[in-house]
Design a protein around this motif. Sequence first.
Motif, mmCIF file in Angstrom:
data_model
loop_
_atom_site.group_PDB
_atom_site.id
_atom_site.type_symbol
_atom_site.label_atom_id
_atom_site.label_comp_id
_atom_site.label_asym_id
_atom_site.label_seq_id
_atom_site.Cartn_x
_atom_site.Cartn_y
_atom_site.Cartn_z
ATOM 1 N N PRO A 121 0.826 -1.217 0.000
ATOM 2 C CA PRO A 121 0.000 0.000 0.000
ATOM 3 C C PRO A 121 0.861 1.269 0.000
ATOM 4 C CG PRO A 121 0.000 -1.023 2.177
ATOM 5 C CD PRO A 121 0.891 -1.867 1.308
ATOM 6 N N PHE A 122 0.355 2.316 -0.627
ATOM 7 C CA PHE A 122 1.088 3.589 -0.627
ATOM 8 C C PHE A 122 0.145 4.743 -0.917
ATOM 9 C CE2 PHE A 122 1.241 4.518 -5.194
ATOM 10 C CZ PHE A 122 0.918 3.282 -5.741
ATOM 11 N N LEU A 123 0.620 5.935 -0.637
ATOM 12 C CA LEU A 123 -0.126 7.166 -0.930
ATOM 13 C C LEU A 123 0.753 8.063 -1.795
ATOM 14 C CD1 LEU A 123 -1.301 7.894 2.720
ATOM 15 C CD2 LEU A 123 -2.864 7.458 0.827
ATOM 16 N N VAL A 124 0.121 8.760 -2.711
ATOM 17 C CA VAL A 124 0.835 9.775 -3.478
ATOM 18 C C VAL A 124 0.179 11.115 -3.160
ATOM 19 C CG1 VAL A 124 1.453 10.605 -5.790
ATOM 20 C CG2 VAL A 124 1.356 8.156 -5.330
ATOM 21 N N PHE A 125 1.004 12.126 -2.899
ATOM 22 C CA PHE A 125 0.491 13.472 -2.633
ATOM 23 C C PHE A 125 0.920 14.375 -3.778
ATOM 24 C CE2 PHE A 125 0.772 11.429 1.444
ATOM 25 C CZ PHE A 125 -0.367 11.853 2.112
ATOM 26 N N GLY A 126 -0.033 15.007 -4.425
ATOM 27 C CA GLY A 126 0.276 15.978 -5.474
ATOM 28 C C GLY A 126 -0.117 17.352 -4.967
ATOM 29 N N ALA A 127 0.759 18.345 -5.177
ATOM 30 C CA ALA A 127 0.470 19.686 -4.670
ATOM 31 C C ALA A 127 0.462 20.690 -5.814
ATOM 32 C CB ALA A 127 1.514 20.083 -3.634
ATOM 33 N N ASP A 128 -0.245 21.786 -5.593
ATOM 34 C CA ASP A 128 -0.232 22.887 -6.565
ATOM 35 C C ASP A 128 -0.091 24.199 -5.807
ATOM 36 O OD1 ASP A 128 -0.453 24.230 -9.029
ATOM 37 O OD2 ASP A 128 -2.586 24.602 -8.675
ATOM 38 N N LYS A 129 0.576 25.179 -6.463
ATOM 39 C CA LYS A 129 0.773 26.515 -5.906
ATOM 40 C C LYS A 129 1.581 26.491 -4.622
ATOM 41 C CE LYS A 129 -2.061 28.457 -9.019
ATOM 42 N NZ LYS A 129 -1.755 27.548 -10.155
#
Length: 379
Positions: A121-129
Amino acid sequence: MRTLSCIKADVGSNAGHLRPTDEVVDAVASHLEREGDVLDDYWVFTVGDDIDLLMSHREGEDAERVHQLAWDAFEAGTAVAEKQGLYGAGQDLLKDAFAGNVRGLGPGVAELTLEERESEPFLVFGADKTEPGAFNQPLYTTFADPRYTGGLLLKDTIHEGFTFEVMDLDHTGGERVVELDVPEDSWRLLALLMEPHRFAIRKIRSRATGATVAAVSTQRLHNIAGEYVGKDDPVAIVRTQKDFPSPGEVVQPYGTPPYVAGAMRGSHHGVFYPVRSDEREIPSYYDGPPLVKAVGMVLNDGRFSRPVYPFDATFWDAVREDAAREFREFRERQGSFGPGTVESEELEYGGWADVVDSLDDRFEVTASDGTETVEADDD
Ligand code: F6R
Ligand code: MG
Ligand code: MG
């Protein structure tokens, strides 16, 4: 061994820096579908104006075929963005041609190589600004602060601690990186991470197993371009469970989101706002707040499960409501003054320095007792 590569870029958006059109996203995804034989699987998602490509493969990190594929996919998206007249078409493809690896060319890259566990299992975090250092506080909290991550106290393999690779983002010409072990180095680690414009976590490894647990994209667009080309808008991959923190320990820091640099003109502070998976979540107030989307999956023999989005849960509506109120109040309270704007060296536009320079002749220097005008220094 398998590698998870998350490569992201902003190649143009509708209505300004808000969100790419579906046609642009489709062009990027269909390129991966058509040309992606090198991949075991891929998943495309957006966060604000950024398109994030999550890919699994056996080519290792910095692999030319994978990076070329991502570059070409972003070029396919750019072609559509140009045709549609979108704003900032191709803006993160800073060099004219691909040169073996997308590092240093504009797109952000986080890559993590792993021996697939029985369940992965894993999580991906995508960010903007916002900037790569935006993940400093959440990741420190999860991997180094036992007040929040119960596993650091309760589970032997997690209790052994973690090794952080921290990169000096101001250094150009090679990557300047230091490794720090928690718990022993935790104050030294915090001393670096408290300065998120300069120092950012690149990788985190488990000391119990030696496995890489987390990877963050640490590119600095303005180091590459030499001028303002938008905030870096990082991504992070975090493996969870078993010898690593649980998903709850990983998302918990976003429950009272920290302030990060970014938002309007990449030059202000704003609440790091956890967003839902759907299209409603675009920069919507003061070109912010800085956004973070979490995508959760398991990797199963190289293939991705259908994603879940932890921040879609109704629990996070209350977080969003508080964060929106907090950010609006902060903006109204501070305006441009003090912590409302980032430090002057961090401003993403050159205009402020020009204004200050243009006033040079209008400054007068007097002796400190105020009586006598003295010659101003030429420099
Ligand atoms: C920040 C961002 C926006 C733009 C702003 C002005 O990452 O993308 O805040 O800086 O919309 O953009 P320009 O100067 O291109 O009109
Ligand atoms: Mg942008
Ligand atoms: Mg962006």
